[in-house]
Design a protein around this motif. Structure first.
Motif, PDB file in Angstrom:
ATOM      1  N   GLU A  94       0.788  -1.240   0.000  1.00 49.87           N
ATOM      2  CA  GLU A  94       0.000   0.000   0.000  1.00 49.87           C
ATOM      3  C   GLU A  94       0.820   1.290   0.000  1.00 49.87           C
ATOM      4  O   GLU A  94       0.268   2.367   0.206  1.00 49.87           O
ATOM      5  CB  GLU A  94      -0.980   0.022   1.191  1.00 49.87           C
ATOM      6  N   ASP A 127       1.419   3.014  -8.121  1.00 49.93           N
ATOM      7  CA  ASP A 127       0.527   2.200  -7.305  1.00 49.93           C
ATOM      8  C   ASP A 127       1.164   0.869  -6.921  1.00 49.93           C
ATOM      9  O   ASP A 127       0.790   0.268  -5.921  1.00 49.93           O
ATOM     10  CB  ASP A 127      -0.783   1.946  -8.057  1.00 49.93           C
ATOM     11  N   TYR A 128       2.118   0.441  -7.734  1.00 56.27           N
ATOM     12  CA  TYR A 128       2.794  -0.826  -7.481  1.00 56.27           C
ATOM     13  C   TYR A 128       4.141  -0.785  -8.185  1.00 56.27           C
ATOM     14  O   TYR A 128       4.261  -0.251  -9.291  1.00 56.27           O
ATOM     15  CB  TYR A 128       1.945  -1.992  -8.015  1.00 56.27           C
ATOM     16  N   GLU A 171       0.105  -1.747  -3.933  1.00 52.52           N
ATOM     17  CA  GLU A 171      -1.127  -2.500  -3.726  1.00 52.52           C
ATOM     18  C   GLU A 171      -1.012  -3.959  -4.145  1.00 52.52           C
ATOM     19  O   GLU A 171      -1.826  -4.786  -3.733  1.00 52.52           O
ATOM     20  CB  GLU A 171      -2.262  -1.831  -4.488  1.00 52.52           C
TER      21      GLU A 171
END
Length: 350
Positions: A164, A209-210, A229
Motif C-alpha cells: 500500500e 501504485d505498485y 497495492e
C-alpha cells in the motif's frame, strides 16, 4: 564551534496523529528531549495547523518560512514539508546561514534537485541530513552487526516489502537500509517495473501504485523491493546469507544464524522517538566534529539515484546502469508518454 544550546526551528507543522502528515511533531519531540537544542519557532501556511503546533510547543509561529529564517536566525532547521518543496527550502535555509538542515525523506524528486541541495549546503558550510532515521533504531543496527559478524555467512540478498505504499514515501527507507547493511557500497544497475494507471498523488507529487525493483551492488549482493497495492507480504525486510537468514518485522529482529536450527529473537523493536533523538544528536556531533552526519545528504542522494533509476528502467523497459545521467523525474515522464501513446489500451482494469 561547540555551543551550549542550538536554536532550532521547524518548517511545515502538519497535523498531529496523522502519520507522515504529522512528522514535524516527531522532530519537535526530539528537539525538546535533547539538552543541546531549544525549539524556538515554526512555520506553516495553514494557520490552524500552525496555531496548534505553536500552542503545543510554546514557540513563535510564522506563515512565511522566509520571515522565520530572517528574524529567528536558527542554527538548525527541520524541513517537514511535502517533497516538491524540499530543494527550494533547503537552498534558502543554507543561504540564510542555517548551520544544519534536517530534511524529511524522500530527499527530492530528481537528481537535479538533490544536487542543488548539496551544492547550496556545501557553498554555505551547512550540514544536510535526510531523515532515514531507522539507521539509528536498535533492531536495524543489530541486523548490521549480525551481518558483519559472519553468523549468516556471506551476504547474498536483501529483500524489502511494503504493501500500500510507494518507492518515494516508504521505499526510500528500505533502499537506504539495504545500502546501510551492505556498508553503503555502490549499486551497479537497476531493473524495475511500475504500475501507475491510477495516477495516484501522495504528499503533493505523483507516485506509482505498485512497483517491483531489483538491483545489484558492485560487490555482487542483490537487492529486491516490492511496494504498493500488489504486495501481499507483511511490511518488513529479509536478509539472506550463505549460512543463515534474518527478518525484521514490526521493528523487531529475528534470525536463524549459522549452527542454530530455530528462529531466535536478536533485538526487540525499539522506540521510534529514540531513533529521532539519536539522529539529532549525530547531526549536532557532525557540526562539532567537522564530519558528515550518518544520515548525510550524500548518502540520501545515492538512495534517490536508485529510485530514479527504477523509474527510468520502467520508462525504457530495460536495465539501467549507474551512475544515472537523467536529471528529471522519470515517473512523470513515463506517465506523460503513456497518456500520449496511441497504442495505450483504454479498457484495462484499474
Amino acid at each position: 564551534m561547540v555551543m551550549d544550546a542550538y536554536r532550532a526551528a521547524i518548517i511545515g507543522c502538519g497535523r498531529p496523529g496523522q502519520g507522515g502528515f504529522g512528522i514535524a511533531y516527531a522532530h519537535a519531540r526530539a528537539y525538546t528531549a535533547c539538552p543541546r537544542t531549544t525549539l524556538v519557532a515554526a512555520a506553516d501556511i495553514n494557520a490552524e495547523n500552525l496555531q496548534a503546533f505553536c500552542t503545543t510547543y510554546n514557540v513563535r509561529g510564522y506563515t512565511d518560512y522566509r520571515t522565520l529564517l530572517e528574524r529567528e536566525r536558527p542554527d538548525i532547521v527541520s524541513i517537514c514539508t511535502w517533497p516538491p518543496l524540499h530543494a527550494q527550502m533547503t537552498v534558502e535555509a543554507a543561504e540564510a546561514g542555517v548551520r544544519a538542515i534536517w530534511c524529511e525523506k524522500p530527499m527530492a524528486l530528481s537528481l537535479a534537485e538533490a544536487d542543488q541541495m548539496l551544492a547550496a549546503c556545501a557553498a554555505h558550510g551547512a550540514k544536510l541530513q535526510i531523515n532515514h532515521q531507522r539507521r539509528f533504531a536498535p533492531a536495524f543496527q543489530a541486523a548490521r552487526e549480525l551481518i558483519q559478524s559472519g553468523r549468516l555467512g556471506t551476504l547474498v540478498r536483501l529483500e524489502g516489502y511494503v504493501p500500500e505504499w510507494d518507492l518515494l514515501s516508504w521505499g526510500t527507507h528500505w533502499i537506504d537500509m539495504m545500502r546501510f547493511w551492505n556498508d553503503d557500497r555502490p549499486v551497479a544497475w537497476v531493473i524495475a517495473q511500475v504500475d501507475c494507471r491510477k495516477r495516484t498523488r501522495r504528499y503533493g507529487h505523483l507516485v506509482e501504485d505498485y512497483a517491483v525493483t531489483y538491483f545489484a551492488f558492485e560487490n555482487g549482493v542483490r537487492g529486491f523491493l516490492e511496494v504498493g497495492e500488489g504486495c501481499t507480504e507483511t511490511v518488513g525486510l529479509r536478509i539472506l546469507g550463505t549460512e543463515g537468514m534474518a527478518v525484521i518485522q514490526g521493528g523487531a529482529l529475528r534470525a536463524r544464524p549459522q549452527g542454530v536450527g530455530e528462529w531466535i529473537e536478536i533485538a526487540a523493536a525499539g522506540s521510534g522517538e529514540q531513533a529521532f533523538l539519536r539522529a539529532l544528536e549525530d547531526l549536532i556531533a557532525s557540526l562539532e566534529e567537522g564530519r558528515e552526519p550518518l544520515l548525510s545528504g550524500y548518502s540520501a542522494r545515492a538512495t534517490t539515484e536508485i529510485i530514479m533509476a527504477a523509474y527510468e528502467s520502467a520508462y525504457w523497459r530495460e536495465r539501467v546502469t549507474l551512475p544515472l545521467e537523467v536529471r528529471d523525474f522519470p515517473l512523470s515522464r513515463l506517465v506523460q508518454a503513456q497518456d500520449s501513446s496511441p497504442n495505450r489500451p483504454s479498457d484495462r482494469q484499474v
